[in-house]
Structure formats: C-alpha cells, structure tokens
Design an enzyme around this catalytic site. Sequence first.
Site, PDB file in Angstrom:
ATOM      1  N   ASP A   1       0.853  -1.374  -0.025  1.00 22.04           N
ATOM      2  CA  ASP A   1      -0.107   0.087  -0.127  1.00 22.04           C
ATOM      3  C   ASP A   1       0.887   1.079   0.013  1.00 22.04           C
ATOM      4  O   ASP A   1       1.732   1.320   0.775  1.00 22.04           O
ATOM      5  CB  ASP A   1      -1.046  -0.003   1.245  1.00 22.04           C
ATOM      6  CG  ASP A   1      -2.152   0.863   1.122  1.00 22.04           C
ATOM      7  OD1 ASP A   1      -1.833   2.171   0.729  1.00 22.04           O
ATOM      8  OD2 ASP A   1      -3.127   0.484   1.353  1.00 22.04           O
TER       9      ASP A   1
ATOM     10  N   SER B   1      -7.304   4.170  -1.068  1.00 29.07           N
ATOM     11  CA  SER B   1      -6.702   2.538  -1.014  1.00 29.07           C
ATOM     12  C   SER B   1      -8.206   1.966  -1.228  1.00 29.07           C
ATOM     13  O   SER B   1      -8.281   0.827  -1.674  1.00 29.07           O
ATOM     14  CB  SER B   1      -6.404   2.346   0.192  1.00 29.07           C
ATOM     15  OG  SER B   1      -4.947   2.894   0.403  1.00 29.07           O
TER      16      SER B   1
ATOM     17  N   GLU C   1      -0.869  -8.023   1.943  1.00 29.15           N
ATOM     18  CA  GLU C   1      -0.737  -6.395   2.058  1.00 29.15           C
ATOM     19  C   GLU C   1       0.004  -6.083   3.037  1.00 29.15           C
ATOM     20  O   GLU C   1       0.104  -6.525   4.061  1.00 29.15           O
ATOM     21  CB  GLU C   1      -2.223  -5.693   2.120  1.00 29.15           C
ATOM     22  CG  GLU C   1      -1.915  -4.309   1.999  1.00 29.15           C
ATOM     23  CD  GLU C   1      -3.030  -3.519   2.756  1.00 29.15           C
ATOM     24  OE1 GLU C   1      -3.918  -3.920   3.713  1.00 29.15           O
ATOM     25  OE2 GLU C   1      -3.137  -2.260   2.552  1.00 29.15           O
TER      26      GLU C   1
ATOM     27  N   ASP D   1       2.211   2.784   3.128  1.00 25.75           N
ATOM     28  CA  ASP D   1       1.197   4.022   3.195  1.00 25.75           C
ATOM     29  C   ASP D   1       1.437   4.920   4.207  1.00 25.75           C
ATOM     30  O   ASP D   1       1.224   6.059   4.199  1.00 25.75           O
ATOM     31  CB  ASP D   1      -0.023   3.672   2.851  1.00 25.75           C
ATOM     32  CG  ASP D   1      -1.190   4.491   2.815  1.00 25.75           C
ATOM     33  OD1 ASP D   1      -1.149   5.252   1.988  1.00 25.75           O
ATOM     34  OD2 ASP D   1      -1.782   4.594   3.519  1.00 25.75           O
TER      35      ASP D   1
ATOM     36  N   ASP E   1      -1.367   0.086  -4.607  1.00 24.94           N
ATOM     37  CA  ASP E   1      -2.775   0.574  -5.136  1.00 24.94           C
ATOM     38  C   ASP E   1      -2.668   2.056  -5.704  1.00 24.94           C
ATOM     39  O   ASP E   1      -3.454   2.535  -6.349  1.00 24.94           O
ATOM     40  CB  ASP E   1      -3.638   0.537  -3.892  1.00 24.94           C
ATOM     41  CG  ASP E   1      -3.318   0.946  -2.706  1.00 24.94           C
ATOM     42  OD1 ASP E   1      -1.828   1.378  -2.355  1.00 24.94           O
ATOM     43  OD2 ASP E   1      -3.809   0.978  -1.589  1.00 24.94           O
TER      44      ASP E   1
ATOM     45  N   HIS F   1      -1.934  10.937  -0.975  1.00 22.09           N
ATOM     46  CA  HIS F   1      -1.266  10.190  -1.787  1.00 22.09           C
ATOM     47  C   HIS F   1      -1.036  11.067  -3.302  1.00 22.09           C
ATOM     48  O   HIS F   1      -1.300  12.181  -3.076  1.00 22.09           O
ATOM     49  CB  HIS F   1      -2.440   9.186  -2.374  1.00 22.09           C
ATOM     50  CG  HIS F   1      -3.066   8.231  -1.191  1.00 22.09           C
ATOM     51  ND1 HIS F   1      -4.107   7.460  -1.144  1.00 22.09           N
ATOM     52  CD2 HIS F   1      -2.491   8.003   0.076  1.00 22.09           C
ATOM     53  CE1 HIS F   1      -4.232   6.996  -0.127  1.00 22.09           C
ATOM     54  NE2 HIS F   1      -3.377   7.259   0.555  1.00 22.09           N
TER      55      HIS F   1
HETATM   56 MG    MG Z   1      -4.137  -0.707   2.859  1.00 22.36          MG
HETATM   57 ZN    ZN Z   2      -2.978   6.028   2.309  1.00 19.32          ZN
END
Ligand code: MG
Ligand code: ZN
Length: 381
Positions: free
Chosen positions: A61, A102, A269, A274, A316, A343
């Site tokens: 992620d 996400s 994952e 992230d 992602d 992001h």
């Molecule tokens: Mg995630």
């Molecule tokens: Zn995020």
Amino acid sequence: MITLLLIFLATVGVTAQEDYKEKRDIKETYINNEFHEVQKVSSANFETGQKPKNIILMIGDGMGTAQLFATYTANGGTLNITNMPFSGFVTTQSADDYTTDSAAGGTALSTGQRTYNGAIAIDVNKKPIPTILEIAEKYGKATGLVSSSAITHATPASFIAHNESRNNYEAIAADFLKTDIDIFIGGGKEFFEKREDGRNLLEELKAKNYQIFDSISEAHGSEEPPLAILTAPKHNSTWPERGELIPQGTAKAINVLRQDKDGFFLMVEGSQIDWGGHANNTAYIVKEALDFDKAVGVALQMAAKDNETLIIVTADHETGGMSIDGGNFEKGEVHAKYTTGGHSAVMVPVFAYGPGAEHFTGVMRNTDIFHKMMTLFEFQK
Ligand code: MG
Ligand code: ZN
C-alpha cells in the site's frame, strides 16, 4: 474553530482505523544495518501461455518507485521484488478522482472496475461487484487474506466485503461471514466481537467451523482450514514491534491453501508502507517495505518449488510524493523528500513471477491486473 473540528472528528468516529493519516513525523534519512538475503528466481521454468493454478497478489500500500528504490538502496542494492523477471507500470486513477484512495484502488485490483474513492467493491451506482476472491471461491479454489493493518481496513476489505464506505468496519467484518474464506490473518478483532449490533462474529465463525487464534505461533500445527488469526484489537503494530507477522503469515497461508487440489487465491498486503508515506517518515516506509519484501521472498521460494503459482507484486497508489535525493548502497543509507502528506497520482510498478507472468509488462490500468488474473487463472469447472 480547532475545538469544533476536534469535536467533529470525535463525533464522526472515523478516526479508529484512519488516525495514521494525521500523524506527521517527518524523517528524511534512514540507515538500515540489517540486510536480508533475497531469492534469485528466473522465468526459465515457464513456457509462454502457461496458466497458473494459484495466484498470490501482493499489494504494497503506497509503494511507488521511490519507496521501492529507497528499500532497494537500504538493502544494499537488491530485493526479492526487483529480482522478479517481468515488470511494468500501473495507472492508479479512480472513477471520481485523479488521485485514488486505497478503497477505490483496492476495488480496481479486486474487481476490474474503477469506482469512487471510499467505495469497497461496489460500483459508482453502489451496486456490489464480485471480487476475484469470491470468484475463485465459486470455482472451488481456496482463498486467503493477510494484512499488516486491520483485516477490515480498505485494502483487504475490497477483496471480501461490499460497502458504500470503507469506514463501516463492523459491516465489513460481517461480510467475512458471507464467504467461506479459508484463512485470514490481520488485526481488527474488536470489529468482530465488540459490535454495536451485539453480534459476536467470533462465535458465528466458530459455528462455521473456524479455528480462531490471536497469533501465528498460537496457530502453529493447525493447518486445517478454515482459520481466523486476529492478531490485534485494531491495527497491528509497526515493524519490528509486530515481529515476522507478514512473512510468517504468508508462509502460514500458503501452507494452508496449497492443500486444496483446485488451487488458491491469496492477497497479502504490506499496509503500513502507506502510513510511513503519510507521515513523510523514510524510516517507517523503508522498514515496512523491507518486511513486505521478506514476505515476497517467502512466496517466491514456495512458488519456485511448485511451478504452478503466479505471484504479482504491485501497489494501489503512491503515498507522500516521495523523491530520493541521496543514498549509499554500502551503508544502506537513503535520503528522501516529500511533496504531500497524502497520496500522489503517479504510476506504480508491477512485478510478476510464475506461469503467466509475461503478461505483466508495459503500462496498464489498475483494472487490467484483475482482467489479466481472470484470463490467466486456471479454473477446473
Ligand atoms: Mg491498505
Ligand atoms: Zn493512504
């Protein structure tokens, strides 16, 4: 004004699973002094046109090319991921936003459709879309999910639940009961047992023959599906505090799923790459991505023995608008800068190994990953 905002945030109650987005902890430099061994795999064992019996989709992620190169540098210039023989790029846009979240990013990968940000496996008209996990199950394959966040968080949720909002954790947890998933490993236990509707989903899982554990070590010796391994009340802790949960969870899931003669689908994952990106914290990003790369190594090692498993590693979206402006391979040192606490919209890399891996080259949409998996997957029925 700030007081009002705090009251509002507390009232809407979305902070439970999402408060990582607020934790800015800027660290530009990271030095890694523990390089890990990597697998050397090649495409020599596979012929063009071969179809995989099993697919393992591994999602980092927020893992863009900068996150990956930072991790590559920190490991002395080598990774399991970058040893995979085929690679390409993936565009990540959602149906309603140039920059995806996400939930929409996960839904694109799990269903082949772009939807609005926040949506869990439903389309722009809020109609449920079958996920690859559900389709694999329908065709008799075993299925599994492994995540370093809560198992109810957006990325794993988009493979098993259908909801108009990623924030409806309890409803997402209840959707696990609507499937026959063979093994799931992650946090989020309280969304199964401490619920507003009074249901105890752990009891309901037991009634469906699930064995329930709190850790991988507790589940040692139990290879008979179905298994629910709920490793934290909410999210799992960061690495290294949570230990080898993701590499060991990947091994555990593969060992359980490979018993099914019809094959399996597994999603793993690396969730917190992230969160390191949101925090603009190079140490957090790289440590989480090193852990994720070790899990990829476990999957590659196991797949290299059976020659019937396709492994796809992708992201992602990218998080942090990260760029690398300094580093040293010998020292495992990397220096990064960031352009956002959210992001970014850039393409992310995809890597593949195993039968069918040759299809994951060039530039593709996130939705193409689903369609390629569906075209390639060998279904017996
Ligand atoms: Mg995630
Ligand atoms: Zn995020």
